[in-house]
Design a protein around this motif. Sequence first.
Motif, PDB file in Angstrom:
ATOM      1  N   THR A  51      39.245  10.143  60.753  1.00 49.58           N
ATOM      2  CA  THR A  51      40.229   9.267  61.397  1.00 49.58           C
ATOM      3  C   THR A  51      41.218   8.718  60.377  1.00 49.58           C
ATOM      4  OG1 THR A  51      38.637   8.648  63.115  1.00 49.58           O
ATOM      5  CG2 THR A  51      40.519   7.196  62.806  1.00 49.58           C
ATOM      6  N   SER A  59      43.845  11.235  59.411  1.00 50.45           N
ATOM      7  CA  SER A  59      44.787  11.586  60.465  1.00 50.45           C
ATOM      8  C   SER A  59      46.143  10.902  60.278  1.00 50.45           C
ATOM      9  CB  SER A  59      44.215  11.175  61.830  1.00 50.45           C
ATOM     10  OG  SER A  59      45.203  11.254  62.833  1.00 50.45           O
ATOM     11  N   PRO A  60      47.230  11.617  60.542  1.00 49.09           N
ATOM     12  CA  PRO A  60      48.551  10.984  60.542  1.00 49.09           C
ATOM     13  C   PRO A  60      48.665   9.842  61.546  1.00 49.09           C
ATOM     14  CG  PRO A  60      48.773  13.367  60.473  1.00 49.09           C
ATOM     15  CD  PRO A  60      47.319  13.070  60.744  1.00 49.09           C
ATOM     16  N   ARG A  61      47.765   9.795  62.526  1.00 51.17           N
ATOM     17  CA  ARG A  61      47.760   8.682  63.467  1.00 51.17           C
ATOM     18  C   ARG A  61      47.387   7.364  62.788  1.00 51.17           C
ATOM     19  NH1 ARG A  61      48.222   9.786  68.829  1.00 51.17           N
ATOM     20  NH2 ARG A  61      48.112  11.972  69.471  1.00 51.17           N
ATOM     21  N   SER A  62      46.794   7.442  61.582  1.00 51.56           N
ATOM     22  CA  SER A  62      46.479   6.236  60.806  1.00 51.56           C
ATOM     23  C   SER A  62      47.567   5.958  59.773  1.00 51.56           C
ATOM     24  CB  SER A  62      45.130   6.403  60.101  1.00 51.56           C
ATOM     25  OG  SER A  62      44.076   6.520  61.024  1.00 51.56           O
ATOM     26  N   SER A  63      48.795   6.284  60.097  1.00 56.27           N
ATOM     27  CA  SER A  63      49.888   6.292  59.129  1.00 56.27           C
ATOM     28  C   SER A  63      50.261   4.919  58.565  1.00 56.27           C
ATOM     29  CB  SER A  63      51.134   6.931  59.747  1.00 56.27           C
ATOM     30  OG  SER A  63      51.515   6.240  60.924  1.00 56.27           O
ATOM     31  N   MET A 106      41.048  12.872  71.853  1.00 54.63           N
ATOM     32  CA  MET A 106      42.326  12.554  71.218  1.00 54.63           C
ATOM     33  C   MET A 106      42.645  13.575  70.132  1.00 54.63           C
ATOM     34  SD  MET A 106      43.444   9.169  69.013  1.00 54.63           S
ATOM     35  CE  MET A 106      43.410   8.082  70.427  1.00 54.63           C
ATOM     36  N   ASP A 107      43.877  14.045  70.108  1.00 53.71           N
ATOM     37  CA  ASP A 107      44.335  14.959  69.072  1.00 53.71           C
ATOM     38  C   ASP A 107      44.682  14.142  67.828  1.00 53.71           C
ATOM     39  OD1 ASP A 107      45.455  16.868  67.481  1.00 53.71           O
ATOM     40  OD2 ASP A 107      47.081  17.399  68.849  1.00 53.71           O
ATOM     41  N   LEU A 108      43.977  14.380  66.722  1.00 52.80           N
ATOM     42  CA  LEU A 108      44.214  13.645  65.482  1.00 52.80           C
ATOM     43  C   LEU A 108      45.335  14.248  64.643  1.00 52.80           C
ATOM     44  CD1 LEU A 108      40.534  12.841  64.418  1.00 52.80           C
ATOM     45  CD2 LEU A 108      42.196  11.322  65.520  1.00 52.80           C
ATOM     46  N   ASN A 109      46.001  15.262  65.172  1.00 49.80           N
ATOM     47  CA  ASN A 109      47.133  15.894  64.475  1.00 49.80           C
ATOM     48  C   ASN A 109      46.741  16.458  63.106  1.00 49.80           C
ATOM     49  OD1 ASN A 109      48.835  15.254  66.617  1.00 49.80           O
ATOM     50  ND2 ASN A 109      49.508  13.327  65.695  1.00 49.80           N
TER      51      ASN A 109
END
Length: 262
Positions: free
Chosen positions: A238, A241-245, A1-4
């Motif tokens: 993690t 990461s912006p995925r944890s916005s 997964m790409d964490l951006n």
Amino acid sequence: MDLNLSGRTIIVTGASSGVGLATTRLLLAEGAQVAACARDGERLRSVLSDLPGASPHRLFTASCDVTDRDSAQRFTDAVLGEFGSIDGLVCNAGRSLMATLDDTDDQAFRDEFELKIFGSWNMVRAARKALAESGAGSVVNVNAILSRQPESRLAATSAARAALLNLTHTLAETLAEDGTRVNSVLLGLIDTGQWRRRFESSGTTLSYDEWSAEIAANRGIALGRFGNADEVAFHIVTLLSPRSSYTTAATIDVGGGVARYV
């Protein structure tokens, strides 16, 4: 997964060993630019120089005493001069003081609070403006399960860890207005240099694996072993990461099931 995280700038304090070193390694692998600091700048550069991705345009290292506000500000200013932005901050500088209340003098108590509280607060206020300008600012305070489950043999450390957890929640509420998230990773027993040194000075005839497994059993760790720094770094990265916005004011236990609190 790409964490951006590619191209984003992340500060990691206490980066010369253990969790800080593992976090730096993983961030570089994710394509981030890392600004790493520790009190011993020479050791830091030596340790990090061989990491994959540790090119001059992606890794900046410098000595910094996070308990000193001016030192924290100078380092942060240098990071901005090097990379032009700050998107994340990992406040990892720390240690444990193995001592009961009766064995802890006033200065040792003060030193624990200086490192745990000001070690985070100095870095956060130095980087706050840049984190707000990031649009995806994230702070991770590396703390311990001791913050919720104190031990008498770590009296001052337990108290300072609890204070840091409280401060982290206040920071999460305060920095939310900037769009910056603040979270905690709470460690149990992690296989780092401190435990290796304790093993070497213990005089035991056991192997390190046997010795650490015995401690894990005595401490009630459900998984029966110490964790390792890479297992902690995964959760830190993690949370950055912006995925944890939509995650802020959260705590993640990395303790193998040792936590007894509900």
